[in-house]
Design an enzyme around this catalytic site. Structure first.
Site, mmCIF file in Angstrom:
data_model
loop_
_atom_site.group_PDB
_atom_site.id
_atom_site.type_symbol
_atom_site.label_atom_id
_atom_site.label_comp_id
_atom_site.label_asym_id
_atom_site.label_seq_id
_atom_site.Cartn_x
_atom_site.Cartn_y
_atom_site.Cartn_z
ATOM 1 N N SER A 15 13.170 -1.334 -0.724
ATOM 2 C CA SER A 15 13.811 -0.011 -0.574
ATOM 3 C C SER A 15 13.658 0.498 0.858
ATOM 4 C CB SER A 15 13.253 1.000 -1.576
ATOM 5 O OG SER A 15 11.913 1.302 -1.308
ATOM 6 N N ASN A 16 12.532 0.227 1.489
ATOM 7 C CA ASN A 16 12.381 0.640 2.900
ATOM 8 C C ASN A 16 13.360 -0.111 3.790
ATOM 9 O OD1 ASN A 16 10.079 2.645 3.424
ATOM 10 N ND2 ASN A 16 9.181 1.234 1.925
ATOM 11 N N MET A 88 3.427 -8.198 1.689
ATOM 12 C CA MET A 88 2.111 -8.188 1.057
ATOM 13 C C MET A 88 1.265 -9.391 1.476
ATOM 14 S SD MET A 88 2.533 -5.364 -0.282
ATOM 15 C CE MET A 88 1.289 -4.952 -1.476
ATOM 16 N N ASN A 105 3.676 -1.134 10.618
ATOM 17 C CA ASN A 105 3.547 -1.331 9.168
ATOM 18 C C ASN A 105 3.645 0.013 8.459
ATOM 19 O OD1 ASN A 105 2.763 -2.606 6.639
ATOM 20 N ND2 ASN A 105 0.708 -1.746 6.932
ATOM 21 N N HIS A 107 2.286 1.993 5.068
ATOM 22 C CA HIS A 107 1.242 1.864 4.056
ATOM 23 C C HIS A 107 1.260 3.091 3.140
ATOM 24 C CE1 HIS A 107 -2.439 0.344 2.318
ATOM 25 N NE2 HIS A 107 -2.907 1.581 2.359
ATOM 26 N N GLU A 172 8.194 7.694 2.375
ATOM 27 C CA GLU A 172 8.231 6.498 3.232
ATOM 28 C C GLU A 172 9.605 6.279 3.840
ATOM 29 O OE1 GLU A 172 4.853 3.546 1.352
ATOM 30 O OE2 GLU A 172 6.929 3.126 0.917
HETATM 31 C C1 GAR Z 1 5.896 0.376 -0.032
HETATM 32 O O1 GAR Z 1 5.500 1.467 -0.826
HETATM 33 C C2 GAR Z 1 4.862 0.087 1.024
HETATM 34 O O2 GAR Z 1 4.155 1.207 1.459
HETATM 35 C C3 GAR Z 1 3.950 -0.873 0.307
HETATM 36 O O3 GAR Z 1 4.804 -1.677 -0.439
HETATM 37 C C4 GAR Z 1 5.926 -0.897 -0.868
HETATM 38 C C5 GAR Z 1 7.172 -1.705 -0.641
HETATM 39 O O4 GAR Z 1 8.296 -1.055 -1.189
HETATM 40 N N1 GAR Z 1 3.171 -1.633 1.251
HETATM 41 C C6 GAR Z 1 1.904 -1.958 1.049
HETATM 42 O O5 GAR Z 1 1.300 -1.662 0.046
HETATM 43 C C7 GAR Z 1 1.290 -2.738 2.184
HETATM 44 N N2 GAR Z 1 -0.121 -2.739 2.068
HETATM 45 P P1 GAR Z 1 9.751 -1.537 -0.867
HETATM 46 O O6 GAR Z 1 9.773 -3.059 -1.036
HETATM 47 O O7 GAR Z 1 10.612 -0.856 -1.891
HETATM 48 O O8 GAR Z 1 10.092 -1.130 0.533
#
Ligand code: GAR
Length: 187
Positions: A15-16, A88, A105, A107, A172
């Site tokens: 989603s990001n 991850m 990054n 978080h 985010e």
């Molecule tokens: C996000 O919430 C990000 O902060 C987290 O994974 C999610 C990915 O969402 N990242 C971590 O936990 C890194 N330690 P997305 O795939 O929908 O963007």
């Protein structure tokens, strides 16, 4: 404006990545997404890359030289910024040094609180009043580089892990782009 040639690393939903792709369409947004790297061949985020004709690399991190394979692609696409968007996997010191350019990054916690995994669960166990997200520079230590942007919200008594995750991710999606604008607008 010369846009920074950027690579987004993902592992899952993406989603990001989706928000970054949308924002990067604006001519004043400082990055162009030239490559997506996923360590998970089933990551939904790959579909966003495909839909938007962005080259992508699915990398098998069980391969001993997988970081070298990524570095080669980064060079090929002349990448000067890496955004870790839900990637991850820990990035090695060797990789950071070999890339030699900016890595940021996102978080899902108010760093330096709750580094690492299972942030929402730990936030609830510790009865925090507030939580949120942080965009930070990546260094050799996990979730420890200088913060660029942080966004927070007050936790409701009824909030469970899923609700915290949803509220955090909403923040985010704005925080990542704001961080990019903050570091590159005047460069
Ligand atoms: C996000 O919430 C990000 O902060 C987290 O994974 C999610 C990915 O969402 N990242 C971590 O936990 C890194 N330690 P997305 O795939 O929908 O963007």
């Amino acid at each position: 404006m010369v846009k920074k040639r950027t690579c987004i690393f993902i592992s899952g939903y993406g989603s990001n990545l989706r928000y970054l792709i949308n924002n990067s369409r604006n001519q004043n947004f400082p990055i162009k997404i030239c490559l997506v790297v996923s360590n998970n061949k089933k990551a939904k985020g790959i579909l966003y890359a495909k839909k938007n004709s962005i080259p992508y690399l699915i990398i098998n991190t069980n391969k001993r030289n997988f970081e070298n394979i990524i570095l080669k692609e980064l060079k090929k696409y002349k990448i000067s910024l890496i955004c870790l968007a839900g990637y991850m996997k820990i990035i090695s010191k060797k990789f950071i040094n070999a890339f030699g350019k900016t890595i940021i990054n996102i978080h899902p916690s108010l760093l330096p609180k709750f580094k690492g995994l299972n942030t929402f669960k730990r936030v609830l166990i510790d009865k925090e009043k507030k939580t949120g997200c942080t965009v930070h520079f990546v260094n050799e230590k996990l979730d420890s580089g200088t913060n660029i942007v942080q966004k927070s919200f007050f936790i409701d008594k009824k909030d469970n892990e899923t609700m915290l995750k949803n509220k955090t991710q909403k923040l985010e999606h704005r925080a990542f782009s704001e961080a990019i604008i903050k570091i590159f607008r005047y460069n």
